[in-house]
Design a protein around this motif. Structure first.
Motif, PDB file in Angstrom:
ATOM      1  N   ASP A  92      28.144  51.477   0.686  1.00 23.79           N
ATOM      2  CA  ASP A  92      28.990  51.053   1.803  1.00 23.79           C
ATOM      3  C   ASP A  92      29.955  52.171   2.198  1.00 23.79           C
ATOM      4  O   ASP A  92      30.095  52.513   3.370  1.00 23.79           O
ATOM      5  CB  ASP A  92      29.763  49.793   1.388  1.00 23.79           C
ATOM      6  CG  ASP A  92      30.252  48.985   2.572  1.00 23.79           C
ATOM      7  OD1 ASP A  92      29.761  49.194   3.692  1.00 23.79           O
ATOM      8  OD2 ASP A  92      31.121  48.107   2.354  1.00 23.79           O
ATOM      9  N   THR A  93      30.598  52.753   1.207  1.00 25.03           N
ATOM     10  CA  THR A  93      31.535  53.840   1.467  1.00 25.03           C
ATOM     11  C   THR A  93      30.809  55.052   2.051  1.00 25.03           C
ATOM     12  O   THR A  93      31.308  55.690   2.981  1.00 25.03           O
ATOM     13  CB  THR A  93      32.271  54.239   0.168  1.00 25.03           C
ATOM     14  OG1 THR A  93      32.905  53.081  -0.367  1.00 25.03           O
ATOM     15  CG2 THR A  93      33.313  55.304   0.430  1.00 25.03           C
ATOM     16  N   ALA A 139      38.580  50.584   1.745  1.00 25.57           N
ATOM     17  CA  ALA A 139      39.299  50.635   0.468  1.00 25.57           C
ATOM     18  C   ALA A 139      40.357  49.534   0.382  1.00 25.57           C
ATOM     19  O   ALA A 139      40.507  48.887  -0.656  1.00 25.57           O
ATOM     20  CB  ALA A 139      39.939  52.003   0.282  1.00 25.57           C
ATOM     21  N   VAL A 140      41.075  49.317   1.467  1.00 28.31           N
ATOM     22  CA  VAL A 140      42.122  48.289   1.479  1.00 28.31           C
ATOM     23  C   VAL A 140      41.499  46.901   1.341  1.00 28.31           C
ATOM     24  O   VAL A 140      41.994  46.059   0.587  1.00 28.31           O
ATOM     25  CB  VAL A 140      42.960  48.398   2.778  1.00 28.31           C
ATOM     26  CG1 VAL A 140      43.848  47.189   2.964  1.00 28.31           C
ATOM     27  CG2 VAL A 140      43.791  49.659   2.748  1.00 28.31           C
ATOM     28  N   ALA A 189      46.391  42.492   5.698  1.00 23.90           N
ATOM     29  CA  ALA A 189      46.052  43.916   5.812  1.00 23.90           C
ATOM     30  C   ALA A 189      47.272  44.794   5.539  1.00 23.90           C
ATOM     31  O   ALA A 189      47.193  45.791   4.807  1.00 23.90           O
ATOM     32  CB  ALA A 189      45.477  44.204   7.195  1.00 23.90           C
ATOM     33  N   LEU A 190      48.406  44.416   6.105  1.00 22.86           N
ATOM     34  CA  LEU A 190      49.623  45.209   5.891  1.00 22.86           C
ATOM     35  C   LEU A 190      50.074  45.158   4.435  1.00 22.86           C
ATOM     36  O   LEU A 190      50.432  46.184   3.852  1.00 22.86           O
ATOM     37  CB  LEU A 190      50.741  44.725   6.812  1.00 22.86           C
ATOM     38  CG  LEU A 190      50.553  45.050   8.296  1.00 22.86           C
ATOM     39  CD1 LEU A 190      51.602  44.332   9.150  1.00 22.86           C
ATOM     40  CD2 LEU A 190      50.612  46.551   8.521  1.00 22.86           C
ATOM     41  N   TYR A 191      50.061  43.975   3.820  1.00 21.94           N
ATOM     42  CA  TYR A 191      50.488  43.850   2.422  1.00 21.94           C
ATOM     43  C   TYR A 191      49.526  44.533   1.461  1.00 21.94           C
ATOM     44  O   TYR A 191      49.905  44.923   0.374  1.00 21.94           O
ATOM     45  CB  TYR A 191      50.682  42.390   2.025  1.00 21.94           C
ATOM     46  CG  TYR A 191      51.940  41.785   2.582  1.00 21.94           C
ATOM     47  CD1 TYR A 191      53.179  42.366   2.378  1.00 21.94           C
ATOM     48  CD2 TYR A 191      51.899  40.624   3.343  1.00 21.94           C
ATOM     49  CE1 TYR A 191      54.342  41.824   2.893  1.00 21.94           C
ATOM     50  CE2 TYR A 191      53.059  40.063   3.865  1.00 21.94           C
ATOM     51  CZ  TYR A 191      54.274  40.671   3.633  1.00 21.94           C
ATOM     52  OH  TYR A 191      55.416  40.120   4.152  1.00 21.94           O
ATOM     53  N   SER A 192      48.253  44.661   1.867  1.00 21.93           N
ATOM     54  CA  SER A 192      47.316  45.348   0.983  1.00 21.93           C
ATOM     55  C   SER A 192      47.299  46.850   1.169  1.00 21.93           C
ATOM     56  O   SER A 192      46.596  47.536   0.462  1.00 21.93           O
ATOM     57  CB  SER A 192      45.893  44.827   1.113  1.00 21.93           C
ATOM     58  OG  SER A 192      45.637  43.973   2.097  1.00 21.93           O
ATOM     59  N   GLY A 193      48.060  47.354   2.131  1.00 20.32           N
ATOM     60  CA  GLY A 193      48.217  48.799   2.251  1.00 20.32           C
ATOM     61  C   GLY A 193      47.624  49.432   3.486  1.00 20.32           C
ATOM     62  O   GLY A 193      47.522  50.662   3.545  1.00 20.32           O
ATOM     63  N   ALA A 194      47.235  48.666   4.472  1.00 17.57           N
ATOM     64  CA  ALA A 194      46.680  49.251   5.699  1.00 17.57           C
ATOM     65  C   ALA A 194      47.765  50.005   6.462  1.00 17.57           C
ATOM     66  O   ALA A 194      48.914  49.573   6.524  1.00 17.57           O
ATOM     67  CB  ALA A 194      46.082  48.163   6.588  1.00 17.57           C
ATOM     68  N   SER A 195      47.384  51.128   7.032  1.00 18.42           N
ATOM     69  CA  SER A 195      48.320  51.924   7.836  1.00 18.42           C
ATOM     70  C   SER A 195      48.170  51.549   9.305  1.00 18.42           C
ATOM     71  O   SER A 195      47.288  50.771   9.680  1.00 18.42           O
ATOM     72  CB  SER A 195      48.038  53.411   7.644  1.00 18.42           C
ATOM     73  OG  SER A 195      46.775  53.722   8.189  1.00 18.42           O
TER      74      SER A 195
END
Length: 170
Positions: free
Chosen positions: A28-29, A45-46, A111-117
């Motif tokens: 997938d990556t 990744a997030v 998404a924001l809490y899991s680290g998305a920019s």
């Protein structure tokens, strides 16, 4: 069977399952990486961290119900084993539906809490929709059904995530 054979018969399928998951994640990556957009790889990744939480929830149902069913059958309480075997998929369905609703309603916050920019948030939300929003129920229910099979002793070789039953024995 001797304990070491029993452990091997349970450990090897789980090891194969984990290797299959790693290969899937690598593929997938690799595929997304070929698109040349680092924000898409970041979204993958997030989202993977949130998928691991869903996997932990499914394993909670799997391990817990399997142990209770096996213990009930060991103490000759077939009614309790049947009740747990019936309740587990129902609870998995309810939990999966709740996860789906939460993911669909709060994708941006998750998404924001899991680290998305700022650059990966759109891709993360889209990926969460497809991977989590639409697959929570099937992931949880398939795990629960496989656990019931293992708890009853019918599944000779199943994997904890995919629940691929290759043979049955009474």
């Amino acid at each position: 069977m001797p304990p070491y054979k029993a452990i091997l018969s349970l450990a090897i399928p789980n090891i194969v399952n984990q290797l299959a998951n790693v290969i899937y994640n690598l593929a997938d990556t690799f595929y997304i990486g070929q698109l040349g957009n680092s924000s898409m790889v970041a979204a993958l990744a997030v989202t993977t961290s949130v998928v691991i939480i869903l996997t932990a929830i499914s394993n909670l149902f799997c391990v817990g119900s399997c142990a209770v069913i096996a213990a009930a059958l060991g103490s000759k309480d077939r009614k309790k084993a049947e009740d747990i075997a019936l309740l587990t998929p129902i609870m998995s369905l309810i939990t999966g539906a709740a996860v789906t609703v939460l993911v669909l309603a709060f994708r941006r916050q998750i998404a924001l809490y899991s680290g998305a920019s700022d650059t990966s948030i759109v891709y993360t939300m889209d990926y969460q929709f497809w991977v989590l929003g639409l697959n929570a129920v099937p992931i949880l229910c398939s795990t629960a059904l496989g656990a019931g099979m293992r708890g009853y002793g019918y599944a000779v070789w199943t994997t904890s995530r995919a629940n691929c039953i290759t043979s049955l024995s009474p």
